[in-house]
Design a protein around this motif. Structure first.
Motif, PDB file in Angstrom:
ATOM      1  N   PHE A 132       0.833  -1.210   0.000  1.00 39.56           N
ATOM      2  CA  PHE A 132       0.000   0.000   0.000  1.00 39.56           C
ATOM      3  C   PHE A 132       0.871   1.264   0.000  1.00 39.56           C
ATOM      4  O   PHE A 132       0.640   2.203  -0.766  1.00 39.56           O
ATOM      5  N   ASN A 133       1.865   1.291   0.855  1.00 41.41           N
ATOM      6  CA  ASN A 133       2.771   2.447   0.911  1.00 41.41           C
ATOM      7  C   ASN A 133       3.482   2.669  -0.413  1.00 41.41           C
ATOM      8  O   ASN A 133       3.585   3.797  -0.906  1.00 41.41           O
ATOM      9  N   SER A 141       5.076   1.211  -9.426  1.00 41.63           N
ATOM     10  CA  SER A 141       4.140   0.374 -10.173  1.00 41.63           C
ATOM     11  C   SER A 141       4.131  -1.021  -9.546  1.00 41.63           C
ATOM     12  O   SER A 141       5.051  -1.371  -8.788  1.00 41.63           O
ATOM     13  N   HIS A 142       3.106  -1.810  -9.864  1.00 44.62           N
ATOM     14  CA  HIS A 142       3.044  -3.169  -9.306  1.00 44.62           C
ATOM     15  C   HIS A 142       4.226  -4.018  -9.779  1.00 44.62           C
ATOM     16  O   HIS A 142       4.682  -4.914  -9.055  1.00 44.62           O
ATOM     17  N   LYS A 143       4.692  -3.726 -10.984  1.00 44.05           N
ATOM     18  CA  LYS A 143       5.840  -4.468 -11.493  1.00 44.05           C
ATOM     19  C   LYS A 143       7.088  -4.195 -10.641  1.00 44.05           C
ATOM     20  O   LYS A 143       7.828  -5.111 -10.268  1.00 44.05           O
ATOM     21  N   HIS A 148      10.839  -5.596  -6.162  1.00 40.04           N
ATOM     22  CA  HIS A 148      11.417  -5.255  -4.866  1.00 40.04           C
ATOM     23  C   HIS A 148      11.129  -6.323  -3.815  1.00 40.04           C
ATOM     24  O   HIS A 148      12.005  -6.676  -3.029  1.00 40.04           O
ATOM     25  N   LEU A 149       9.911  -6.779  -3.792  1.00 42.05           N
ATOM     26  CA  LEU A 149       9.495  -7.699  -2.724  1.00 42.05           C
ATOM     27  C   LEU A 149       9.622  -9.166  -3.126  1.00 42.05           C
ATOM     28  O   LEU A 149       9.317 -10.047  -2.310  1.00 42.05           O
ATOM     29  N   GLY A 154       0.750 -10.160  -9.658  1.00 42.82           N
ATOM     30  CA  GLY A 154      -0.634 -10.433  -9.232  1.00 42.82           C
ATOM     31  C   GLY A 154      -0.765 -10.360  -7.730  1.00 42.82           C
ATOM     32  O   GLY A 154      -1.752  -9.837  -7.191  1.00 42.82           O
ATOM     33  N   THR A 155       0.240 -10.865  -7.048  1.00 43.11           N
ATOM     34  CA  THR A 155       0.220 -10.824  -5.582  1.00 43.11           C
ATOM     35  C   THR A 155       0.227  -9.383  -5.106  1.00 43.11           C
ATOM     36  O   THR A 155      -0.505  -9.001  -4.184  1.00 43.11           O
ATOM     37  N   SER A 156       1.067  -8.584  -5.752  1.00 43.15           N
ATOM     38  CA  SER A 156       1.137  -7.173  -5.369  1.00 43.15           C
ATOM     39  C   SER A 156      -0.220  -6.495  -5.559  1.00 43.15           C
ATOM     40  O   SER A 156      -0.688  -5.750  -4.682  1.00 43.15           O
TER      41      SER A 156
END
Lengths: 184, 484
Positions: A132-133, A141-143, A148-149, A154-156
């Motif tokens: 969220f942050n 972006s979600h990518k 990063h994580l 899709g999970t993001s």
């Protein structure tokens, strides 16, 4: 008043006074960011402390291609993610197919102080909070978040959807409390 | 990006929140460089260099010659050989010229066949070498009997200088005496340069080996002639055998060259001459070169911290040390067939000869080390240490096993070595890897080099060998806490 460039150079030369000045100039600006990723103020201070040590040690690598504050924020975010990594392993992020909470009500965020919003964000599960942050406030972006994580895109997305719904629910709940107080 | 996100971003725009003072203190602490001053670095590297130096010296000094012994022997040579040479040269016997130092002979020129077997035989039979002299002067001194025997030419083995010259040719012929062993040809009697080199004065560190070789050569050149009645005069059984087995532990010095130190075995042995029938195993070819088979040890250690990286270590260790040599003889004692590791102290009737076979010497000892340990590395529960110090070894048991099937294992009788004499001092250096079980106990494995120390040395200055060997040890360490 030293400019950032002068301060940076003095900090590179291990001038303790300059380091103190730089810290005082930016610590309070970076603290809210650390708090958004942490569950408590104590955790946030740990993140900020580690982030500043990294900043001072890697000042030589700052090339001035971006704003100094932006560069420091990136260091804080990376430090926060590393801090949360252990918790992220303990509470792995999963794809959430259906978001149970659908909030259609219009939200008025501006009525809340950022500390109140911080308190809401800190209540989010660690995975949701991080995504969220990064997405809603830092603008990743979600990518980028997925990279990063080390999760899928899709999970993001699903984590963010869940976090957004939870946040809205908390904002609505808090709005009701505010309205009740106002009507009294 | 929806309105919700924009509003949130705006809410945090310009947000300001001062952290507590502990954050800056933590930052300051984190930025402090590790305390490693110049002094500390010099200390670390200095100690490391010292330990490396000690280890290196341990290697280098393993067979370092004794200056004292070398000088003494050389002096004796000068005193005894020169007059003799002058005297012989005065006789103008030109047939002996090849043995002169300035004119070394070719390989076969010096052989008995080339000089006359009869002359050689006469010379050898008349030759006697006093054993005490052999010990004292590496055989460079010649007994008065020999000096008076004009028939003994310069090729005689007692003339070390001549041997040195001859050995320069690589192979040196020996005069084939009438007592050549059956089946041996002249070629069998050729001894390579390495063997002869052991006789040279420049090889004093190998004094034990030199004496043995010399003895061997003597035996091949001129057999012992026992005087009539000598056998009856001397007791058939003496303490020599027992003494020989204990001698290696005499004087608080231990020399694991059990076969090599036979000449220092006892006072009795030292006083014997070649004609003494107690040298009844003198034909045994006991090898002079031992092969180190290594050492293993297990024990319990106690460590007292002396500093951040320093530790004083002591404890109790059991060690087993093994080395191998060869021989070709065995004796029968009390119905048991036992290997012979020495040519001294066996009854003539008990000694038998076989083909060359291997002896495995095994020594068991209990030792108390006192070492200083320096921690070189530390990773997780593992740490590596360089240790250096001394250890006192108490010899508990010594067995000699021959690899012939019918032989029993000889157990050395320590009866004549008192408690003190069975202690031997050695310098102990090693590299240790320790695994910390908890804050008090650790398991450790160590590769070590042990160098025995000659406290007094032999009185005649000839036997100065200080054997050393590698080993591997396992142990449990207990760490004491230093009181603050």
């Amino acid at each position: 008043m030293f400019q950032d460039e002068d301060l940076i150079q003095k900090c590179i030369d291990n001038d303790e006074q300059a380091q103190r000045t730089l810290y005082e100039r930016y610590a309070s600006k970076l603290m809210p960011m650390a708090m958004r990723y942490a569950r408590s103020q104590a955790d946030a201070e740990d993140i900020l402390q580690d982030a500043f040590i990294k900043i001072f040690r890697s000042l030589k690598s700052f090339r001035g291609e971006s704003q100094f504050l932006t560069w420091m924020k990136r260091v804080v975010i990376n430090t926060a993610i590393n801090h949360n990594r252990k918790k992220l392993y303990q509470e792995p992020m999963l794809d959430i197919e259906k978001t149970p909470l659908h909030v259609e009500q219009e939200l008025i965020i501006s009525q809340f102080h950022f500390t109140e919003l911080l308190a809401m964000i800190q209540k989010l599960p660690v995975g949701c909070r991080t995504v969220f942050n990064m997405f809603a406030i830092e603008g990743y972006s979600h990518k980028e978040i997925a990279e990063h994580l080390e999760v899928s895109e899709g999970t993001s997305k699903s984590q963010y959807s869940r976090a957004r719904a939870l946040m809205k629910a908390m904002v609505i709940e808090a709005s009701k409390v505010v309205e009740t107080k106002m009507s009294m | 990006m929806g309105e919700f996100e924009k509003d949130l971003r705006n809410a945090f725009e310009g947000a300001d929140f001062a952290p507590s003072e502990r954050v800056w203190e933590g930052v300051q602490q984190g930025l402090k460089p590790p305390k490693k001053g110049v002094f500390f670095m010099w200390q670390t590297y200095g100690v490391a260099a010292t330990l490396i130096f000690l280890l290196t010296m341990g290697f280098l000094l393993r067979n370092e010659p004794s200056t004292k012994a070398g000088n003494g022997a050389e002096e004796r040579l000068t005193q005894t050989e020169r007059p003799e040479k002058i005297e012989k040269e005065a006789t103008n016997d030109t047939s002996k010229a090849p043995a002169k130092a300035d004119n070394p002979p070719s390989a076969y020129e010096g052989a008995g066949a080339g000089t006359g077997a009869e002359e050689a035989e006469t010379s050898m039979q008349e030759t006697t070498v006093d054993m005490k002299d052999l010990q004292a002067g590496m055989g460079t001194e010649v007994s008065s009997d020999r000096n008076t025997n004009a028939g003994l030419n310069d090729r005689d083995l007692t003339t070390s200088a001549a041997l040195n010259d001859q050995s320069a040719n690589g192979l040196v012929p020996l005069v084939a005496g009438s007592d050549s062993r059956p089946g041996e040809s002249d070629e069998d009697l050729l001894i390579d340069q390495n063997s002869i080199a052991l006789l040279s004065l420049s090889e004093l560190p190998e004094s034990i080996a030199a004496i043995q070789n010399r003895w061997e050569l003597k035996n091949m050149v001129g057999p012992m002639e026992f005087e009539a009645g000598l056998l009856e005069e001397l007791p058939a059984e003496t303490d020599t055998r027992r003494a020989s087995l204990n001698g290696v532990l005499s004087g608080g010095n231990f020399d694991p060259n059990g076969s090599g130190d036979e000449m220092a075995l006892s006072q009795e042995a030292q006083n014997l001459s070649f004609n003494d029938p107690r040298f009844d195993a003198s034909r045994a070819i006991v090898s002079t070169n031992e092969t180190q088979l290594g050492s293993v040890s297990v024990g319990f250690g106690v460590g007292l911290p002396l500093g951040k990286r320093w530790l004083f270590k002591t404890g109790l260790r059991y060690s087993q040390y093994r080395f191998a040599s060869t021989t070709n003889a065995y004796s029968v004692e009390n119905g048991k067939e036992l290997p012979i590791y020495s040519r001294v102290g066996f009854d003539t009737t008990e000694v038998f000869y076989a083909g060359e076979y291997q002896l495995t010497h095994t020594l068991h000892s209990i030792s108390i080390p006192a070492q200083i340990g320096f921690r070189v590395l530390n990773f997780n529960r593992f740490s590596t240490w360089i240790n250096a110090g001394v250890a006192a070894d108490y010899m508990a048991n010594y067995t000699i096993k021959g690899d012939l099937n019918f032989l029993d294992t000889r157990k050395v009788d320590f009866g004549q070595s008192d408690f003190i004499n069975r202690f031997n001092l050695n310098v102990l250096t090693g590299l240790e890897l320790a695994y910390q079980l908890n804050d008090k106990f650790a398991l450790s494995g160590e590769v070590f080099l042990r160098q025995y120390v000659r406290l007094g040395g032999a009185t005649d200055g000839t036997f100065q060998a200080s054997p050393s060997f590698f080993g591997f040890g396992l142990g449990v360490n207990y760490y004491l806490r230093k009181k603050d």
